[in-house]
Structures are given as structure tokens and as C-alpha cells.
Design a protein around this motif. Structure first.
Motif, PDB file in Angstrom:
ATOM      1  N   HIS A   1       0.829  -1.203   0.000  1.00 23.62           N
ATOM      2  CA  HIS A   1       0.000   0.000   0.000  1.00 23.62           C
ATOM      3  C   HIS A   1       0.870   1.261   0.000  1.00 23.62           C
ATOM      4  N   GLU A   2       0.743   2.048  -1.061  1.00 25.53           N
ATOM      5  CA  GLU A   2       1.612   3.212  -1.215  1.00 25.53           C
ATOM      6  C   GLU A   2       1.400   4.238  -0.104  1.00 25.53           C
TER       7      GLU A   2
ATOM      8  N   TYR B   1      10.624   3.869  -2.060  1.00 22.49           N
ATOM      9  CA  TYR B   1      10.499   3.388  -3.436  1.00 22.49           C
ATOM     10  C   TYR B   1       9.059   2.931  -3.668  1.00 22.49           C
ATOM     11  N   PRO B   2       8.564   2.993  -4.918  1.00 12.39           N
ATOM     12  CA  PRO B   2       7.204   2.544  -5.234  1.00 12.39           C
ATOM     13  C   PRO B   2       7.173   1.053  -5.565  1.00 12.39           C
TER      14      PRO B   2
ATOM     15  N   GLU C   1      -2.809   0.782   8.928  1.00 13.06           N
ATOM     16  CA  GLU C   1      -3.262  -0.360   8.138  1.00 13.06           C
ATOM     17  C   GLU C   1      -4.280  -1.202   8.903  1.00 13.06           C
ATOM     18  N   THR C   2      -5.317  -1.615   8.206  1.00 17.95           N
ATOM     19  CA  THR C   2      -6.283  -2.562   8.757  1.00 17.95           C
ATOM     20  C   THR C   2      -5.758  -3.982   8.522  1.00 17.95           C
TER      21      THR C   2
ATOM     22  N   ASP D   1      -4.095  -8.161   2.229  1.00 16.37           N
ATOM     23  CA  ASP D   1      -3.933  -7.833   0.811  1.00 16.37           C
ATOM     24  C   ASP D   1      -2.472  -7.999   0.384  1.00 16.37           C
ATOM     25  N   THR D   2      -1.543  -7.544   1.230  1.00 16.07           N
ATOM     26  CA  THR D   2      -0.121  -7.687   0.922  1.00 16.07           C
ATOM     27  C   THR D   2       0.266  -9.151   0.818  1.00 16.07           C
TER      28      THR D   2
END
Length: 301
Positions: free
Chosen positions: A154-155, A165-166, A195-196, A202-203
Motif C-alpha cells: 500500500h503506497e 520506493y514505489p 493499516e487494517t 492484501d499484501t
């Protein structure tokens, strides 16, 4: 749910118990020296996540010192001459520097007979083609695992923790490492502020479906440490942290989301007690692992 731990994978590959030796290549980080940022990731201590690494000595001396710290963990049935170790270059960004100089350090570690492989922790934006080539050549002689600090997909979180870094940079590094035959191990931090649990999952799901596949994952509980920007942030405005029950429940959900062939290199972690602000329960790693083991066993039934 069936999981494949680092210990299991090492036994399969080398036929014996293997312990990591925490070493340092004497590097720093582009997120500290101004190349891509300053101050480092907000969660990272002054030791660059290498607080348990051997002091900066010649590699053979580092290995000898690190062996003395872990040899008591080996079962008595494994005599000293039969013990095997993984050289773990842990501190800061281990591929940040001149590839030829770092290559000599990595090759020297690999040349030590009882070292059965290398694990090199780094950032995905610090893998020039020459460095990948050097690691690939060593990998033909002894296994080399490249560990990438992703932490989150998540950015918004990446910017908050100053990752520097992206996500596409991570994806490019994975493609190039895979093309060079180098297995990739990915670090994920569970509990980053803002973060939830679904964001954390998700990661993990992203890594489960990643192409090319990643070979392993390290799940790390967020430790709030003294001397870090996150530690100062927490002391000014405390943010929610996991209880032990919440964390272990989430780890089980993460493991259920990963493919059975993926190697689980870590399920928690223990920050240096002299620096730990919170969560204090994480200092009792044996208790945490016992609870995790019970919950994993229950999930497998």
C-alpha cells in the motif's frame, strides 16, 4: 493448512539443522545517506535492522563470533564438524555499494566449508545488474537467497513509513532476480500504523499470487523501538498495536492465504529488548511461538 517452515526447507535441502549467522557487509542505506531519502524507514533502528548482527570485522572473524552465539542451539547429536550455517547479511542494505567489493565479501563467506548458503537482505532499488550477476554466480556454487524489504503493497503506508520506493521497483527486482535464478524472500511487517488487517492480508495475498513466484516470506510483527522516528511518533501520539491474541490470529490467516510450497522464514521476530517500547509482550518470543504453534495445529485439524 500445511506450512513449510525455513527449518523444514533447510533440512530438505541440506539434510540437517541449519542456523543463520547474522553478519554485516559494512554497508549503509540510500534512504539514510540522502540518495533517495534521509532518516531511513521510520521503524528502522540505528543498527539498520541488524541489531543482532556480528560487529564489523573481517568476514571469517564475524562468522567465528556468530557461530559461538548459536552453537548452543544445536542438538547434542550434531557434532561441531557436522554443523551447517547460513551466512545472513542482515544489517542495512547489503547490496548498496560497489558490486565488486561486496562480491568479494559474499564470495569469502561462501568459501567457508560449514557455510551452506547465503541470505542477503537488501532493498529492491539497490540491485544493479552487475550485483545480480555476482549473486547469480555464487548461487551456482552455494544457494543464495535475496531478501527484499517490501513490508506493504500500500503506497499510502509506504510513504508514511518513508520506505523510499514505489511498488513497481519491487516488481522489477523480482523479475530480474528470478531471471537470474535467484530465489526471493520477501519481508512483510504486520501492524504498520494506519493499516487494517484486510490491508495486511492484501499484501500477503499479493505475494501468494505473485508472478514470478517468490520462494519465501518473512512475517514480522511491528516493533516500536527507541531512537526511531516511529518510536517518537508513538510516544507523541500512540497508535493501536496488536495484542498477542490478535497478532497470532492474523498470522494464521496469513498462512492460510499462502500456497503450501512457499517457505515461511519467519512468523514473528523479537526486537532488541533494550530498545523495545511496544508491544512489550513480544519480548517473550517463546510464549508467542508456543501460542502460534497451538493455533496453527488447530487450523490444520
Amino acid at each position: 493448512m500445511k506450512i513449510r517452515t525455513f527449518s523444514d526447507a533447510m533440512r530438505e535441502q541440506f539434510g540437517t539443522k541449519v542456523y543463520r549467522l547474522s553478519l554485516t557487509a559494512g554497508t549503509t542505506c540510500p534512504n539514510r545517506d540522502g540518495t533517495c531519502g534521509t532518516g531511513g524507514c521510520t521503524f528502522c533502528s540505528a543498527g539498520g535492522s541488524g541489531d543482532f548482527a556480528a560487529p564489523l570485522l573481517p568476514i571469517r572473524e564475524q562468522v567465528a563470533a556468530a557461530k559461538r552465539r548459536v552453537d548452543g542451539k544445536f542438538p547434542a547429536s550434531i557434532p561441531p564438524g557436522s554443523r551447517r550455517y547460513l551466512a545472513y547479511f542482515q544489517a542495512y542494505t547489503s547490496t548498496y555499494g560497489d558490486p565488486e567489493t561486496l562480491g568479494k565479501i559474499f564470495r569469502e563467506a561462501a568459501s567457508i566449508p560449514e557455510i551452506c548458503g547465503l541470505s542477503v537482505a537488501t532493498r529492491p532499488d539497490c540491485l544493479p545488474d552487475r550485483m545480480v550477476e555476482i549473486l547469480s554466480k555464487i548461487n551456482r556454487e552455494k544457494p543464495v537467497f535475496v531478501e527484499l524489504g517490501l513490508q506493504t503493497i500500500h503506497e499510502i503506508t509506504a510513504k508514511r513509513v518513508n520506505r523510499g520506493y514505489p511498488l513497481p521497483v519491487f516488481e522489477d527486482a523480482c523479475r530480474r532476480l528470478s531471471a537470474a535464478g535467484l530465489p526471493v524472500v520477501v519481508h512483510v511487517i504486520l501492524g504498520l500504523p494506519g493499516e487494517t488487517e484486510e490491508m495486511m492480508l492484501d499484501t500477503v495475498r499479493y505475494l501468494a499470487g505473485h508472478r514470478p513466484p517468490v520462494s519465501g516470506v518473512k512475517l514480522q510483527l511491528l516493533h516500536v523501538l527507541r531512537g526511531t522516528e516511529m518510536g517518537r511518533e508513538y510516544e507523541r501520539h500512540p497508535f493501536p498495536l496488536f495484542t498477542m491474541e490478535e497478532y497470532t490470529d492474523l498470522v494464521v490467516r496469513c498462512l492460510q492465504s499462502l500456497p503450501p510450497e512457499m517457505v515461511i522464514h519467519r512468523m514473528t521476530g523479537d526486537g532488541p529488548k533494550r530498545l523495545l517500547i511496544a508491544p512489550l509482550w513480544s519480548g517473550d518470543k517463546k510464549r508467542v511461538m508456543n501460542l502460534l504453534s497451538r493455533k496453527i495445529a488447530a487450523a490444520e485439524r
